[in-house]
Design a protein around this motif. Sequence first.
Motif, PDB file in Angstrom:
ATOM      1  N   MET A 264       0.826  -1.014   0.068  1.00  0.00           N
ATOM      2  CA  MET A 264      -0.081   0.074   0.065  1.00  0.00           C
ATOM      3  C   MET A 264       0.926   1.379   0.062  1.00  0.00           C
ATOM      4  SD  MET A 264      -0.740   2.751   2.189  1.00  0.00           S
ATOM      5  CE  MET A 264      -0.917   1.989   3.960  1.00  0.00           C
ATOM      6  N   GLY A 265       1.898   1.100   0.765  1.00  0.00           N
ATOM      7  CA  GLY A 265       2.867   2.510   0.869  1.00  0.00           C
ATOM      8  C   GLY A 265       3.437   2.885  -0.400  1.00  0.00           C
ATOM      9  N   GLY A 266       3.622   1.801  -1.549  1.00  0.00           N
ATOM     10  CA  GLY A 266       4.172   2.099  -2.760  1.00  0.00           C
ATOM     11  C   GLY A 266       3.028   2.420  -3.641  1.00  0.00           C
ATOM     12  N   TRP A 267       2.044   1.682  -3.727  1.00  0.00           N
ATOM     13  CA  TRP A 267       0.868   1.985  -4.554  1.00  0.00           C
ATOM     14  C   TRP A 267       0.325   3.401  -4.125  1.00  0.00           C
ATOM     15  CZ3 TRP A 267      -0.666   0.294  -9.359  1.00  0.00           C
ATOM     16  CH2 TRP A 267      -0.059  -1.039  -9.557  1.00  0.00           C
ATOM     17  N   ALA A 268       0.217   3.882  -2.902  1.00  0.00           N
ATOM     18  CA  ALA A 268      -0.506   5.022  -2.401  1.00  0.00           C
ATOM     19  C   ALA A 268       0.215   6.065  -3.047  1.00  0.00           C
ATOM     20  CB  ALA A 268      -0.514   5.000  -1.212  1.00  0.00           C
ATOM     21  N   MET A 269       1.479   5.923  -3.377  1.00  0.00           N
ATOM     22  CA  MET A 269       2.619   7.302  -4.014  1.00  0.00           C
ATOM     23  C   MET A 269       1.888   7.575  -5.294  1.00  0.00           C
ATOM     24  SD  MET A 269       6.006   6.516  -2.842  1.00  0.00           S
ATOM     25  CE  MET A 269       6.813   8.074  -3.681  1.00  0.00           C
ATOM     26  N   GLU A 270       1.160   6.799  -6.257  1.00  0.00           N
ATOM     27  CA  GLU A 270       1.020   6.877  -7.554  1.00  0.00           C
ATOM     28  C   GLU A 270       0.231   8.183  -7.928  1.00  0.00           C
ATOM     29  OE1 GLU A 270       0.213   4.034 -10.933  1.00  0.00           O
ATOM     30  OE2 GLU A 270      -1.741   4.637 -10.546  1.00  0.00           O
ATOM     31  N   PRO A 271      -0.858   8.394  -7.126  1.00  0.00           N
ATOM     32  CA  PRO A 271      -1.649   9.679  -7.492  1.00  0.00           C
ATOM     33  C   PRO A 271      -0.973  10.921  -7.164  1.00  0.00           C
ATOM     34  CG  PRO A 271      -2.912   8.101  -6.128  1.00  0.00           C
ATOM     35  CD  PRO A 271      -1.579   7.719  -6.199  1.00  0.00           C
ATOM     36  N   TYR A 272       0.027  10.947  -6.216  1.00  0.00           N
ATOM     37  CA  TYR A 272       0.875  12.006  -5.940  1.00  0.00           C
ATOM     38  C   TYR A 272       2.077  12.438  -6.775  1.00  0.00           C
ATOM     39  CZ  TYR A 272      -2.015  11.181  -1.832  1.00  0.00           C
ATOM     40  OH  TYR A 272      -3.187  10.783  -0.941  1.00  0.00           O
ATOM     41  N   ILE A 273       2.407  11.296  -7.429  1.00  0.00           N
ATOM     42  CA  ILE A 273       3.370  11.679  -8.465  1.00  0.00           C
ATOM     43  C   ILE A 273       2.745  12.025  -9.664  1.00  0.00           C
ATOM     44  CG2 ILE A 273       5.104  10.224 -10.041  1.00  0.00           C
ATOM     45  CD1 ILE A 273       5.431   8.054  -7.688  1.00  0.00           C
ATOM     46  N   PHE A 274       1.797  11.583 -10.121  1.00  0.00           N
ATOM     47  CA  PHE A 274       1.127  12.179 -11.120  1.00  0.00           C
ATOM     48  C   PHE A 274       0.623  13.770 -10.815  1.00  0.00           C
ATOM     49  CE2 PHE A 274      -0.988   8.327 -13.351  1.00  0.00           C
ATOM     50  CZ  PHE A 274       0.334   7.765 -13.344  1.00  0.00           C
ATOM     51  N   GLY A 275       0.400  13.883  -9.580  1.00  0.00           N
ATOM     52  CA  GLY A 275      -0.195  15.162  -9.011  1.00  0.00           C
ATOM     53  C   GLY A 275       0.956  16.308  -9.142  1.00  0.00           C
ATOM     54  N   ILE A 276       2.079  15.576  -8.862  1.00  0.00           N
ATOM     55  CA  ILE A 276       3.266  16.835  -8.931  1.00  0.00           C
ATOM     56  C   ILE A 276       3.540  17.054 -10.372  1.00  0.00           C
ATOM     57  CG2 ILE A 276       5.787  16.738  -8.587  1.00  0.00           C
ATOM     58  CD1 ILE A 276       5.763  14.804  -6.143  1.00  0.00           C
ATOM     59  N   ILE A 277       3.689  16.168 -11.165  1.00  0.00           N
ATOM     60  CA  ILE A 277       3.767  16.635 -12.565  1.00  0.00           C
ATOM     61  C   ILE A 277       2.701  17.490 -13.187  1.00  0.00           C
ATOM     62  CG2 ILE A 277       3.702  15.650 -15.028  1.00  0.00           C
ATOM     63  CD1 ILE A 277       4.931  13.146 -13.819  1.00  0.00           C
ATOM     64  N   ALA A 278       1.182  17.152 -12.722  1.00  0.00           N
ATOM     65  CA  ALA A 278       0.280  18.166 -12.971  1.00  0.00           C
ATOM     66  C   ALA A 278       0.440  19.432 -12.496  1.00  0.00           C
ATOM     67  CB  ALA A 278      -1.062  17.314 -12.512  1.00  0.00           C
ATOM     68  N   VAL A 279       0.613  19.672 -11.361  1.00  0.00           N
ATOM     69  CA  VAL A 279       0.994  20.913 -10.515  1.00  0.00           C
ATOM     70  C   VAL A 279       1.933  21.950 -11.042  1.00  0.00           C
ATOM     71  CG1 VAL A 279       1.331  22.045  -8.360  1.00  0.00           C
ATOM     72  CG2 VAL A 279      -0.268  20.169  -8.353  1.00  0.00           C
ATOM     73  N   LEU A 280       2.926  21.297 -11.190  1.00  0.00           N
ATOM     74  CA  LEU A 280       4.172  21.853 -11.976  1.00  0.00           C
ATOM     75  C   LEU A 280       3.734  22.351 -13.301  1.00  0.00           C
ATOM     76  CD1 LEU A 280       7.449  19.922 -10.887  1.00  0.00           C
ATOM     77  CD2 LEU A 280       6.620  22.210 -10.243  1.00  0.00           C
ATOM     78  N   GLY A 281       3.215  21.420 -14.068  1.00  0.00           N
ATOM     79  CA  GLY A 281       2.586  21.620 -15.635  1.00  0.00           C
ATOM     80  C   GLY A 281       1.858  22.860 -15.787  1.00  0.00           C
ATOM     81  N   SER A 282       0.712  22.652 -14.667  1.00  0.00           N
ATOM     82  CA  SER A 282      -0.322  23.854 -14.876  1.00  0.00           C
ATOM     83  C   SER A 282       0.262  25.199 -14.576  1.00  0.00           C
ATOM     84  CB  SER A 282      -1.416  23.607 -14.019  1.00  0.00           C
ATOM     85  OG  SER A 282      -1.040  23.582 -12.609  1.00  0.00           O
ATOM     86  N   GLY A 283       1.000  25.267 -13.709  1.00  0.00           N
ATOM     87  CA  GLY A 283       1.725  26.714 -13.541  1.00  0.00           C
ATOM     88  C   GLY A 283       2.529  26.844 -14.572  1.00  0.00           C
ATOM     89  N   ARG A 284       3.240  26.128 -15.195  1.00  0.00           N
ATOM     90  CA  ARG A 284       4.138  26.431 -16.386  1.00  0.00           C
ATOM     91  C   ARG A 284       3.231  26.824 -17.820  1.00  0.00           C
ATOM     92  NH1 ARG A 284       9.667  25.730 -16.147  1.00  0.00           N
ATOM     93  NH2 ARG A 284       9.618  25.282 -18.567  1.00  0.00           N
ATOM     94  N   LEU A 285       2.056  26.182 -17.626  1.00  0.00           N
ATOM     95  CA  LEU A 285       1.175  26.217 -18.743  1.00  0.00           C
ATOM     96  C   LEU A 285       0.510  27.691 -18.859  1.00  0.00           C
ATOM     97  CD1 LEU A 285      -0.518  25.309 -21.100  1.00  0.00           C
ATOM     98  CD2 LEU A 285      -2.146  24.157 -19.312  1.00  0.00           C
ATOM     99  N   VAL A 286       0.017  28.225 -17.326  1.00  0.00           N
ATOM    100  CA  VAL A 286      -0.352  29.475 -17.293  1.00  0.00           C
ATOM    101  C   VAL A 286       0.572  30.326 -17.640  1.00  0.00           C
ATOM    102  CG1 VAL A 286      -1.317  31.101 -15.763  1.00  0.00           C
ATOM    103  CG2 VAL A 286      -2.149  28.636 -15.555  1.00  0.00           C
ATOM    104  N   ARG A 287       1.790  30.420 -17.245  1.00  0.00           N
ATOM    105  CA  ARG A 287       2.803  31.162 -17.592  1.00  0.00           C
ATOM    106  C   ARG A 287       3.131  31.199 -19.151  1.00  0.00           C
ATOM    107  NH1 ARG A 287       6.850  34.073 -14.932  1.00  0.00           N
ATOM    108  NH2 ARG A 287       7.715  35.718 -16.441  1.00  0.00           N
ATOM    109  N   ALA A 288       3.288  30.122 -19.741  1.00  0.00           N
ATOM    110  CA  ALA A 288       3.454  30.183 -21.184  1.00  0.00           C
ATOM    111  C   ALA A 288       2.170  30.498 -22.048  1.00  0.00           C
ATOM    112  CB  ALA A 288       3.580  28.699 -21.722  1.00  0.00           C
TER     113      ALA A 288
END
Length: 428
Positions: A264-288
């Motif tokens: 569970m400790g490993g699988w529970a990380m997946e949403p947050y790994i995806f989330g890190i990419i999404a949060v960083l990407g959205s900030g850069r997307l708005v600036r772009a």
Amino acid sequence: MQMTRVRWKVMFLVFLIATVSYLDRTNLSVAAPNIQAELHLTPTQLGIIFSAFSWAYAIAQIPAGLFAGRLKPRRTYFFGLWVWCLLLVGSTSAASFGAWVLFRIPFGLAEAITWPAASVLLARWFPRVEYSQAMALQNLGLVAGAAVAPPIVAAIIAYSGWRVAFIITGFIAGILGTIFYIYTKDDPAEDKRVSAEELAWIQQDKFVEPTSRTPRGFASVLLGRSSIWAVSIANFGLDFINFMFLTWYPTYLTERYHMSLKQMGGWAMEPYIFGIIAVLGSGRLVRAMTDSGLDSTMARRIVIFGGLLLGTLSLFIAAYTANLYASVTAMSFGYAFVMSILGPLWSTPAEIAGPRGAGFASGFVNFIGNIGGILSPLLMGIILQKFDSFTPAIIVSAVITLVCGLLFLVLYRVRKDRVVLENFMKTV
């Protein structure tokens, strides 16, 4: 002008505080199976314990915004984080359902200062054009904290028990509050490392502030702006999904897919790994988008509504998928798309209200959002106990997210609301 090293370090410290705040919140959800077995708690009781934090957190948002504005970020974070530490350490003595509720309520009150203090700092240290990018970094801490909590806390629990996990994460918070107090300044004008050129860049599009005190009626005018309600409703949907993952997702994995604590400790990380990419990407997307000529208000509108819509679709897919890998991946995408709105959403209160009203505005937005945080874990527990299945809860969450996205689209009118507030400030 590119963001300088000094401003990046300030926001990196705020990012770390946000990370630790969610590490401290999420450790309970990871430890929940152990605590539930130890105290013989029902799913509804566990849901109430999960939501007790959010009751207090939501109620304290507006007072916390005023508190952060008056005490200023350095002292707010210093005192707040040490209170977190003491409460987490104290909660290791909780031996009943009632005791857990009593510990989680003041912990929610103490953590309420996090986002208002960050908004005050943002409004002082950054021009409006950089708000989304800066807030994306700060809000990345939300996802990062939730991501590192499952494996770290699960490992500590496996070797030393859940009480040691609470003590360690508590002291991390207190030490970080001390570092922030020593390193930062409340205003860039007070920091010798900030050049005159950079200070001029920061102050280029600030609100006109003709009086030394907030004028009477400012809060009423601010709460009359539809854009504040738009981002509040969007934040309701965000927090509903966020707290579903923060509280019940580890239990969802262990009960639906019969995972061990280590798995569970490993699988529970997946949403947050995806989330890190999404949060960083959205900030850069708005600036772009803004660099290419699109108005920043429209760029935020597109990204926020798009994130809620795509998150809704992903959750519906997850609800009707039985395969472990497909279901967990769809859940992860649902979480990530919803979390992608963090930077654009949290840059709006400071943009509308300016430095003077940023703390109050962000406190109100967080107050409405955390009503979703209150309802989510409680509703999950009730539905799980009634239907013995997470599927109905996931479907309800998807519908709520969609409704929030549609209301946001209708109410988001930042340019108009900003003009009203600026004119109000000029007439007092």
